[in-house]
Each structure stands twice: as structure tokens, then as C-alpha cells.
Scaffold this active site. Structure first.
Site, PDB file in Angstrom:
ATOM      1  N   GLU A 143       0.809  -1.226   0.000  1.00 42.27           N
ATOM      2  CA  GLU A 143       0.000   0.000   0.000  1.00 42.27           C
ATOM      3  C   GLU A 143       0.838   1.271   0.000  1.00 42.27           C
ATOM      4  O   GLU A 143       0.644   2.162   0.835  1.00 42.27           O
ATOM      5  CB  GLU A 143      -0.968   0.015   1.187  1.00 42.27           C
ATOM      6  CG  GLU A 143      -2.003  -1.075   1.125  1.00 42.27           C
ATOM      7  CD  GLU A 143      -3.180  -0.844   2.065  1.00 42.27           C
ATOM      8  OE1 GLU A 143      -3.206   0.172   2.782  1.00 42.27           O
ATOM      9  OE2 GLU A 143      -4.097  -1.674   2.069  1.00 42.27           O
TER      10      GLU A 143
ATOM     11  N   GLU B 288      -5.411  -8.530   1.231  1.00 43.10           N
ATOM     12  CA  GLU B 288      -6.143  -8.065   2.416  1.00 43.10           C
ATOM     13  C   GLU B 288      -7.604  -7.856   2.056  1.00 43.10           C
ATOM     14  O   GLU B 288      -7.917  -7.340   0.985  1.00 43.10           O
ATOM     15  CB  GLU B 288      -5.625  -6.708   2.941  1.00 43.10           C
ATOM     16  CG  GLU B 288      -4.304  -6.777   3.661  1.00 43.10           C
ATOM     17  CD  GLU B 288      -3.833  -5.425   4.185  1.00 43.10           C
ATOM     18  OE1 GLU B 288      -4.685  -4.571   4.521  1.00 43.10           O
ATOM     19  OE2 GLU B 288      -2.610  -5.226   4.230  1.00 43.10           O
TER      20      GLU B 288
HETATM   21  C1  BGP Z   1      -4.475  -1.462   5.215  1.00 37.12           C
HETATM   22  C2  BGP Z   1      -3.155  -1.812   5.807  1.00 37.12           C
HETATM   23  C3  BGP Z   1      -3.226  -2.725   6.960  1.00 37.12           C
HETATM   24  C4  BGP Z   1      -4.439  -2.545   7.857  1.00 37.12           C
HETATM   25  C5  BGP Z   1      -5.710  -2.340   7.070  1.00 37.12           C
HETATM   26  C6  BGP Z   1      -6.889  -1.888   7.889  1.00 37.12           C
HETATM   27  O1  BGP Z   1      -4.425  -0.156   4.765  1.00 37.12           O
HETATM   28  O2  BGP Z   1      -2.293  -2.406   4.857  1.00 37.12           O
HETATM   29  O3  BGP Z   1      -2.006  -2.636   7.634  1.00 37.12           O
HETATM   30  O4  BGP Z   1      -4.219  -1.644   8.849  1.00 37.12           O
HETATM   31  O5  BGP Z   1      -5.557  -1.436   6.023  1.00 37.12           O
HETATM   32  O6  BGP Z   1      -6.847  -0.513   8.043  1.00 37.12           O
HETATM   33  P1  BGP Z   1      -7.158   0.199   9.404  1.00 37.12           P
HETATM   34  O7  BGP Z   1      -6.253  -0.466  10.394  1.00 37.12           O
HETATM   35  O8  BGP Z   1      -6.841   1.626   9.188  1.00 37.12           O
HETATM   36  O9  BGP Z   1      -8.572  -0.049   9.686  1.00 37.12           O
END
Ligand code: BGP
Length: 473
Positions: free
Chosen positions: A166, A374
Site C-alpha cells: 500500500e 487483504e
Molecule cells: C491497510 C493496511 C493494513 C491494515 C488495514 C486496515 O491499509 O495495509 O495494515 O491496517 O488497512 O486498516 P485500518 O487499520 O486503518 O482499519
């Protein structure tokens, strides 16, 4: 009913070093920019940080056993750069490498394929201090040298690699919203830092080809497919602008080795375009990925934006519904809520069909295999008196998104696997520990570490069944 996933489909779950490991200064690890940043007042939700996180570093065997119990076919994790190279380059910390050896060997012994992410935002603080991290071209060689250490050590036992996680979301927060380190708001620096990250990504992939010829590698992209808010020509143009500026800018650079033309012209006219040096185009062309890692949470709906329009960037970090996230570029587009979609407590639009649409768009534009690295739902989970977590809302979310994957497979998308975010509960970068994603509940809150006991949620047993039945619900 969910069915028809390929027999070798990588049923997985994911995590990232800073969000789970803890042990932030153990066994020779150097500080990362997140270790420093989270200790500054007011940066994170209630001052939460990853000093201990869920202590995965010290509870490795227990977590591996839970993964085996669940029947995972793949586990995506990231390596902490400053755990391996405490100063960012130069001396290698053998104890750091040994931890990842234990993790990888433990996965392989349990029949779980390791999916190794090279970079999930925890830049060595030393490189930020020395030359500003991603803002300097020296990062390209330093990142390649770090990757080379991991290729040499793990290349014979890890087949699936993620290069940068990301870049788009991390650098947008770091250089436009001012919410990730180094927390500045400067569009010119934003595009320059991104340019170096593209080159570093390409250099790392070019080196991978020489060192790990049988492996597969690609970046993970925070992919939020855009929708136009209406069908007027102005709204359609705003939609095209948003796609170029929020998606194709990154994906074209990774997969086609060039920037989208209209966006590049706009930036040049505004004095915001990156400095592109001789040889950069050749390097980008030499570092194309084997697959696109897709991190999917929500779609983004956009409308047109006048020249004096909104630039305000807002995100919900409290879980109090109604702090609707917004972003935009004057003259190009701005985001707007989509009345057709329900949202999570963090105002993220829940849109399984958007995943199917997005996977099709990527396939049509790039003709590459895709890997969902993810996807998941962050919620306030409650532990019942008899120590269970009935997260039926998460089961429903994941089921709908897997159905969308199945539909995309039938549309002709090549999908290597699906890593739900996340395996255990973890630190959410800006939202603390109360925004839970895991299949496994972890007993801790923002500041109180508590017992860190692991408690499988209802979704754990549901996903266990899905995997056992090859995707059938
Ligand atoms: C993505 C990241 C993760 C994780 C996820 C959920 O952007 O790669 O590391 O954090 O999102 O996001 P958040 O924790 O902001 O809800």
C-alpha cells in the site's frame, strides 16, 4: 453457496510486523519511523502504539498452532526492515533474521505457505533521519540491498513475495493528510516520494528475478474502485479523473512502467510532477510484477469539484459513525457518500460487488494474476461472559466478499488466493486496538496490555470450515 475455487487456491490470513510483533527494541532491533511517531503526543488513537502489540514475537509457537488448527493454506506477514538491518543498511542483525527463520520454518512444518511482505511501512528511522527516507533517491539502493538480504536467506523456502504494501495509502497519509510519518502536507513531495518508491519497487523486482527465479512477486495496492455519483458528463469526467489520480497513477507505474498521461500533464502544469531522470523509464520497465496484490476494503464514489472546490482530507479514526471520510482535488473530483451502500462504524462503504467490479477492471487493464492480500471488517468486538466472540457481522462480510471472488473467477479473473485481514486482532495504525479485524480475539486495549490471551471468534470456526471444504460455505 461458495464454490469453484481452484484446488491450489491460497486460503490465507494476513498481518504486518509493526501491528503484531511488539518486541520493538528486542534482540538488536533498530527503531522504525513508527516507533518514533507513535511516541509523539496526539498522533494515534489514545496514544496506542506497537511496543508490545499482540506480542507475536514472543508468542510465535502459540500463534502458529492456531493457524494450523484453523487449516490456513497461506499466511501473509511482513518483515521489519529495522529488525534485520537496525541502521537501515550495513550490518545485518542475525537475531532478527533468526526470528523470521523460525516463523517461516514453523509455517512450512505446518503445511502453510509463507507470503512474505518486504515492506509494510516500518522504515528504519536512521534512513528517515539521514536523507528523508522515500524523498531521496538513495532509498532505491538501500531498499534493494535490504531485499537482497532476504532473497538470499529465504529465497529457497518462500515462493510468494509482496514488494511494497500500500504505497498509495501509506504515502497519501504521510505526505497529503499528514497522518503517517513524516506527517507533512505537500503535493510536490508526495509525488516525488512516490516516484522513488516506484523505482525502488522495480529495482527490488529486477533483483528478485536474478536471485529467486522460481518465486512470484508483486506489490500490494490499496484498491478502492471508483464509482461516478451520477451520469452527467461532468460526473463521468470527475470519475475518470479520480481513477487516474487514485488508482492508475500507481498501477500503471507498477504494471505498465509509465504514468497515465492526463494526470501527468495536470501535475506538470501545477508544478507538482516528480523529477524523472534518464534511465527511470527503463528501470520501471525492468521491474514489472508477476501479480497484483489487492487490498480491498471499500469503493469510492466521486463527483465533480469546482476550481475552488474541496481539498479537505478527512478520515474517521474513532469508530463514531458519521465522520464521513472525504478527499478531493480542486478542478478534478471529490468524494461523496454513496446512498446505496451501508457503511462500517469507521464509515467505510461495504460493497462486495465493488470487489468483483474491481477485479474485472484490473484484469482487463493489466492482464495479470491477482492475489487478494487483504480484505476484512474492522469492528468493536465484544467478549461475552463465557469468553466467546459472536462476530456474525464479520462472517457475513467475509462470506459476501468470497462470493464476489467466486463470481469474479467465473468472469475469467485469475485469482491466486485470498488473505483475510487479519489473523489475530492487531494494532490498527491510527485507530488503536479497539478496531478489531482478527479471527482470533486478543485480550488487550489501547494502553492496557492485559493478558494478551488468544480467543478464537465465531469467524475462526466459520473460516476453518470454508477452507476445509475448499471454499464451500
Ligand atoms: C491497510 C493496511 C493494513 C491494515 C488495514 C486496515 O491499509 O495495509 O495494515 O491496517 O488497512 O486498516 P485500518 O487499520 O486503518 O482499519
Amino acid at each position: 453457496q461458495i464454490k469453484d475455487f481452484p484446488a491450489d487456491f491460497l486460503w490465507g490470513a494476513a498481518s504486518a510486523a509493526y501491528q503484531v510483533e511488539g518486541a520493538w527494541d528486542a534482540d538488536g532491533k533498530g527503531p522504525s519511523v513508527w516507533d518514533t511517531f507513535t511516541k509523539q503526543p496526539g498522533r494515534t488513537f489514545k496514544g496506542s502504539n506497537g511496543d508490545v502489540a499482540v506480542d507475536h514475537y514472543h508468542r510465535l509457537e502459540e500463534d502458529l498452532d492456531l493457524m494450523a488448527q484453523m487449516g490456513l493454506k497461506a499466511y501473509r506477514f511482513s518483515v521489519s526492515w529495522p529488525r534485520v538491518l537496525p541502521a537501515g543498511r550495513g550490518a545485518v542483525n542475525e537475531a532478527g533474521l533468526a526470528f523470521y527463520d523460525r516463523l517461516i520454518d514453523g509455517l512450512l512444518a505446518r503445511g502453510i505457505a509463507p507470503v512474505l511482505t518486504l515492506y509494510h511501512w516500518d522504515l528504519p528511522q536512521a534512513l528517515q533521519d539521514e536523507y528523508g527516507g522515500w524523498e531521496d533517491r538513495r532509498i532505491i539502493a538501500d531498499f534493494a540491498a535490504y531485499c537482497g538480504v532476504l532473497y538470499q536467506r529465504f529465497g529457497h523456502k518462500v515462493q510468494h513475495w509482496v514488494s511494497l504494501n500500500e504505497q498509495n495509502y501509506n504515502l497519501t497519509n504521510a505526505y497529503l493528510l499528514g497522518t503517517h510519518p513524516p506527517a507533512v502536507q505537500d503535493r510536490r513531495r508526495f509525488y516525488q516520494a512516490n516516484h522513488h518508491a516506484f523505482l525502488a519497487n522495480a529495482q527490488a523486482i529486477a533483483l528478485f528475478r536474478q536471485t529467486v527465479p522460481k518465486g512470484l512477486i508483486g506489490p500490494s495496492f490499496a484498491y478502492s474502485p471508483c464509482y461516478p455519483s451520477g451520469s452527467s458528463p461532468e460526473e463521468m469526467l470527475a470519475f475518470e479523473n479520480a481513477e487516474e489520480f487514485t488508482n492508475w497513477w500507481w498501477l500503471d507505474a507498477y504494471c505498465l512502467g509509465r504514468y497515465p498521461q492526463a494526470a501527468l500533464r495536470f501535475l506538470q502544469a501545477n508544478g507538482e510532477a516528480p523529477i524523472i531522470e534518464p534511465g527511470d523509464a527503463e528501470l520501471l520497465a525492468a521491474g514489472k510484477p508477476d501479480f497484483i496484490g489487492v487490498n480491498y476494503y471499500y469503493t469510492t464514489t466521486v463527483t465533480d469539484n469546482g476550481l475552488d472546490g474541496q481539498t479537505l482530507q478527512r478520515i474517521n479514526t474513532t469508530g463514531q459513525k458519521g465522520t464521513t471520510p472525504s478527499s478531493g482535488v480542486p478542478g478534478l473530483y471529490r468524494t461523496t457518500p454513496n446512498p446505496n451502500l451501508a457503511t462500517s462504524n469507521w464509515d467505510w462503504a461495504i460493497d462486495p460487488t465493488g470487489l468483483r467490479t474491481g477485479l474485472r477492471r484490473l484484469t482487463s487493464r493489466y492482464a495479470l494474476p491477482l492475489f487478494i492480500t487483504e480484505n476484512g471488517l474492522g469492528e468493536f468486538d465484544q467478549l461475552t461472559a463465557d469468553e466467546q466472540v459472536h462476530d456474525d457481522y464479520r462472517i457475513d462480510y467475509l462470506r459476501q466478499h468470497l462470493l464476489a471472488c467466486q463470481a469474479a473467477l467465473q468472469d475469467g479473473v485469475e485469482l491466486l488466493g485470498y488473505c483475510a485481514w487479519s489473523f489475530t486482532d492487531i494494532l490498527s495504525w491510527l485507530n488503536g486496538y479497539q478496531k478489531r479485524y482478527g479471527f482470533v480475539y486478543v485480550d488487550r486495549d489501547e494502553v492496557a496490555v492485559r493478558s494478551l490471551r488468544r480467543i478464537p471468534k465465531d469467524s475462526f470456526y466459520w473460516y476453518q470450515g470454508v477452507i476445509a471444504r475448499g471454499g464451500r460455505d
